[in-house]
Design a protein around this motif. Structure first.
Motif, PDB file in Angstrom:
ATOM      1  N   LEU A   1       0.832  -1.196   0.000  1.00 47.16           N
ATOM      2  CA  LEU A   1       0.000   0.000   0.000  1.00 47.16           C
ATOM      3  C   LEU A   1       0.870   1.251   0.000  1.00 47.16           C
ATOM      4  O   LEU A   1       2.047   1.206   0.366  1.00 47.16           O
ATOM      5  CB  LEU A   1      -0.899   0.016   1.241  1.00 47.16           C
ATOM      6  CG  LEU A   1      -1.749  -1.228   1.504  1.00 47.16           C
ATOM      7  CD1 LEU A   1      -2.502  -1.089   2.822  1.00 47.16           C
ATOM      8  CD2 LEU A   1      -2.725  -1.461   0.353  1.00 47.16           C
ATOM      9  N   GLY A   2       0.284   2.359  -0.387  1.00 41.59           N
ATOM     10  CA  GLY A   2       0.962   3.645  -0.274  1.00 41.59           C
ATOM     11  C   GLY A   2       0.585   4.295   1.045  1.00 41.59           C
ATOM     12  O   GLY A   2      -0.496   4.036   1.593  1.00 41.59           O
ATOM     13  N   ALA A   3       1.452   5.139   1.568  1.00 42.31           N
ATOM     14  CA  ALA A   3       1.145   5.840   2.815  1.00 42.31           C
ATOM     15  C   ALA A   3      -0.145   6.643   2.680  1.00 42.31           C
ATOM     16  O   ALA A   3      -0.919   6.768   3.636  1.00 42.31           O
ATOM     17  CB  ALA A   3       2.304   6.749   3.201  1.00 42.31           C
ATOM     18  N   HIS A   4      -0.387   7.183   1.483  1.00 39.26           N
ATOM     19  CA  HIS A   4      -1.602   7.979   1.270  1.00 39.26           C
ATOM     20  C   HIS A   4      -2.862   7.123   1.312  1.00 39.26           C
ATOM     21  O   HIS A   4      -3.961   7.649   1.516  1.00 39.26           O
ATOM     22  CB  HIS A   4      -1.502   8.735  -0.061  1.00 39.26           C
ATOM     23  CG  HIS A   4      -1.287   7.860  -1.252  1.00 39.26           C
ATOM     24  ND1 HIS A   4      -0.126   7.145  -1.450  1.00 39.26           N
ATOM     25  CD2 HIS A   4      -2.074   7.569  -2.320  1.00 39.26           C
ATOM     26  CE1 HIS A   4      -0.210   6.469  -2.590  1.00 39.26           C
ATOM     27  NE2 HIS A   4      -1.378   6.704  -3.123  1.00 39.26           N
TER      28      HIS A   4
ATOM     29  N   ALA B   1      -1.211  18.470  -7.385  1.00 34.67           N
ATOM     30  CA  ALA B   1      -2.348  18.109  -6.544  1.00 34.67           C
ATOM     31  C   ALA B   1      -2.566  16.602  -6.520  1.00 34.67           C
ATOM     32  O   ALA B   1      -2.541  15.940  -7.559  1.00 34.67           O
ATOM     33  CB  ALA B   1      -3.609  18.810  -7.048  1.00 34.67           C
ATOM     34  N   GLY B   2      -2.759  16.084  -5.306  1.00 38.35           N
ATOM     35  CA  GLY B   2      -3.029  14.671  -5.137  1.00 38.35           C
ATOM     36  C   GLY B   2      -1.828  13.768  -5.251  1.00 38.35           C
ATOM     37  O   GLY B   2      -1.941  12.549  -5.081  1.00 38.35           O
ATOM     38  N   HIS B   3      -0.652  14.352  -5.529  1.00 38.60           N
ATOM     39  CA  HIS B   3       0.531  13.539  -5.770  1.00 38.60           C
ATOM     40  C   HIS B   3       1.743  13.969  -4.954  1.00 38.60           C
ATOM     41  O   HIS B   3       2.856  13.515  -5.218  1.00 38.60           O
ATOM     42  CB  HIS B   3       0.895  13.563  -7.258  1.00 38.60           C
ATOM     43  CG  HIS B   3      -0.134  12.924  -8.135  1.00 38.60           C
ATOM     44  ND1 HIS B   3      -1.207  13.622  -8.635  1.00 38.60           N
ATOM     45  CD2 HIS B   3      -0.268  11.649  -8.579  1.00 38.60           C
ATOM     46  CE1 HIS B   3      -1.951  12.800  -9.373  1.00 38.60           C
ATOM     47  NE2 HIS B   3      -1.397  11.609  -9.347  1.00 38.60           N
TER      48      HIS B   3
ATOM     49  N   LEU C   1       3.963  17.010   4.989  1.00 42.12           N
ATOM     50  CA  LEU C   1       4.148  16.586   6.372  1.00 42.12           C
ATOM     51  C   LEU C   1       3.967  17.771   7.311  1.00 42.12           C
ATOM     52  O   LEU C   1       4.321  18.892   6.979  1.00 42.12           O
ATOM     53  CB  LEU C   1       5.538  15.984   6.557  1.00 42.12           C
ATOM     54  CG  LEU C   1       5.839  14.709   5.768  1.00 42.12           C
ATOM     55  CD1 LEU C   1       7.282  14.285   5.978  1.00 42.12           C
ATOM     56  CD2 LEU C   1       4.892  13.586   6.148  1.00 42.12           C
ATOM     57  N   ASP C   2       3.410  17.486   8.499  1.00 44.34           N
ATOM     58  CA  ASP C   2       3.166  18.533   9.493  1.00 44.34           C
ATOM     59  C   ASP C   2       2.458  19.695   8.816  1.00 44.34           C
ATOM     60  O   ASP C   2       2.922  20.845   8.835  1.00 44.34           O
ATOM     61  CB  ASP C   2       4.500  18.976  10.112  1.00 44.34           C
ATOM     62  CG  ASP C   2       4.305  19.643  11.469  1.00 44.34           C
ATOM     63  OD1 ASP C   2       3.140  19.876  11.861  1.00 44.34           O
ATOM     64  OD2 ASP C   2       5.310  19.949  12.120  1.00 44.34           O
ATOM     65  N   ARG C   3       1.315  19.378   8.250  1.00 38.75           N
ATOM     66  CA  ARG C   3       0.600  20.290   7.351  1.00 38.75           C
ATOM     67  C   ARG C   3       0.359  21.675   7.955  1.00 38.75           C
ATOM     68  O   ARG C   3       0.643  22.701   7.334  1.00 38.75           O
ATOM     69  CB  ARG C   3      -0.734  19.656   6.947  1.00 38.75           C
ATOM     70  CG  ARG C   3      -1.547  20.481   5.971  1.00 38.75           C
ATOM     71  CD  ARG C   3      -2.903  19.845   5.749  1.00 38.75           C
ATOM     72  NE  ARG C   3      -3.714  20.611   4.847  1.00 38.75           N
ATOM     73  CZ  ARG C   3      -4.013  20.271   3.600  1.00 38.75           C
ATOM     74  NH1 ARG C   3      -3.538  19.150   3.105  1.00 38.75           N
ATOM     75  NH2 ARG C   3      -4.772  21.025   2.842  1.00 38.75           N
TER      76      ARG C   3
ATOM     77  N   PRO D   1      -5.609   9.305   5.188  1.00 40.37           N
ATOM     78  CA  PRO D   1      -6.424  10.218   4.377  1.00 40.37           C
ATOM     79  C   PRO D   1      -6.012  11.670   4.609  1.00 40.37           C
ATOM     80  O   PRO D   1      -5.729  12.085   5.727  1.00 40.37           O
ATOM     81  CB  PRO D   1      -7.848   9.963   4.898  1.00 40.37           C
ATOM     82  CG  PRO D   1      -7.801   8.575   5.464  1.00 40.37           C
ATOM     83  CD  PRO D   1      -6.424   8.432   6.049  1.00 40.37           C
ATOM     84  N   GLY D   2      -5.949  12.434   3.537  1.00 38.75           N
ATOM     85  CA  GLY D   2      -5.572  13.831   3.655  1.00 38.75           C
ATOM     86  C   GLY D   2      -4.080  14.063   3.679  1.00 38.75           C
ATOM     87  O   GLY D   2      -3.635  15.193   3.883  1.00 38.75           O
ATOM     88  N   LEU D   3      -3.307  13.010   3.460  1.00 36.36           N
ATOM     89  CA  LEU D   3      -1.849  13.155   3.497  1.00 36.36           C
ATOM     90  C   LEU D   3      -1.335  13.978   2.326  1.00 36.36           C
ATOM     91  O   LEU D   3      -0.394  14.757   2.465  1.00 36.36           O
ATOM     92  CB  LEU D   3      -1.189  11.773   3.493  1.00 36.36           C
ATOM     93  CG  LEU D   3       0.340  11.726   3.591  1.00 36.36           C
ATOM     94  CD1 LEU D   3       0.807  12.272   4.932  1.00 36.36           C
ATOM     95  CD2 LEU D   3       0.843  10.296   3.398  1.00 36.36           C
TER      96      LEU D   3
END
Length: 269
Positions: free
Chosen positions: A118-121, A241-243, A247-249, A125-127
């Motif tokens: 799996l990917g971390a994203h 976007a989306g890609h 981190l630490d948004r 969610p929202g990563l």
């Protein structure tokens, strides 16, 4: 019922974020690859990849995620177990083809053993940054043209498997991210004389390579990236976007505001 989740943890904050969000997950690390999850992880030398596969299967792992920045460990052929001896020729060939080829090969090694990668994203969610995110001052028309130029450059060099970032000012390429990473690129750009920027501050664009498998090594920015962009004298940054992972948004967006740079996310061709 899905089997257990394993985090194959490397460096940086992402493995810690995953561990907090999925406390039931098991942690594994590779010897010689620093990780903040090392204290809670089972460690295996890459030379004994077969032992790692066996430990994951014995623990009931069926899903796994690679997380963090991977530092390539030095391999000792005399320590190879049977599984690594089998995989080594393909692994060595992939190393010679660039990071993307290597990471695809590594994913394939685990999928061959029956693990769903799996990917971390997929797990946080929202990563990744959503389309339309806008922070800081409005970019100028020239800034947007520089961003488009940087995105075009990244698209054109994608087959060469070089990097995920590019800085452009006044249509002039100031630098392309290579194996040294984003921070090194931005420090290099900071040394560019104003005369070479054609009267413009410039823009940094971050995007994955075309066709890149985003389950591993997804482009990532954070608060330190905002400082790097500002210190390099750039007007701002544009993210695919989306890609791109942020981190630490909250801290990252606040830092962009504080440093007076713009951050926008949009679909990039």
């Amino acid at each position: 019922m899905a089997g257990r989740l394993a985090i194959l943890a490397c460096g940086g904050a992402l493995p810690v974020m995953l561990a907090r969000a999925h406390p039931e997950a098991l942690h594994f690390t590779l010897r010689g690859v620093p990780s903040e999850l090392a204290a809670s992880a089972q460690e295996f030398p890459l030379e004994r990849i077969g032992a790692l596969f066996a430990a994951m299967k014995e623990a009931g792992v069926s899903r796994m995620v690679f997380a963090g920045s991977l530092v390539r460990p030095t391999l000792d052929p005399s320590a190879f177990d049977a599984e690594m001896a089998r995989l080594a020729p393909g692994l060595i060939a992939a190393i010679g083809q660039g990071d993307d080829a290597l990471l695809r090969f590594v994913i394939g090694m685990f999928e061959e053993q029956g693990f769903a990668v799996l990917g971390a994203h997929d797990l946080l969610p929202g990563l990744t940054v959503e389309e339309g995110l806008r922070v800081g001052p409005e970019p100028s028309e020239t800034d947007l043209k520089d961003a488009a130029r940087a995105a075009h450059i990244l698209g054109e060099i994608s087959p060469l498997d070089i990097g995920q970032g590019c800085a452009v000012a006044g249509g002039q390429c100031l630098g392309i991210e290579t194996v040294q990473g984003t921070d090194a690129l931005l420090r290099y750009v900071a040394q560019t004389p104003a005369a070479l920027r054609r009267g413009q501050r410039g823009v940094y664009v971050k995007a994955p390579k075309r066709g890149q498998d985003l389950r591993i090594d997804m482009p990532t920015v954070g608060p330190s990236t905002m400082d790097g962009v500002a210190d390099a004298g750039l007007a701002g940054l544009v993210l695919a976007a989306g890609h791109v992972v942020i981190l630490d948004r909250g801290a990252a967006l606040a830092r962009a505001e504080e440093r007076g740079i713009f951050l926008i996310s949009q679909a990039l061709a």
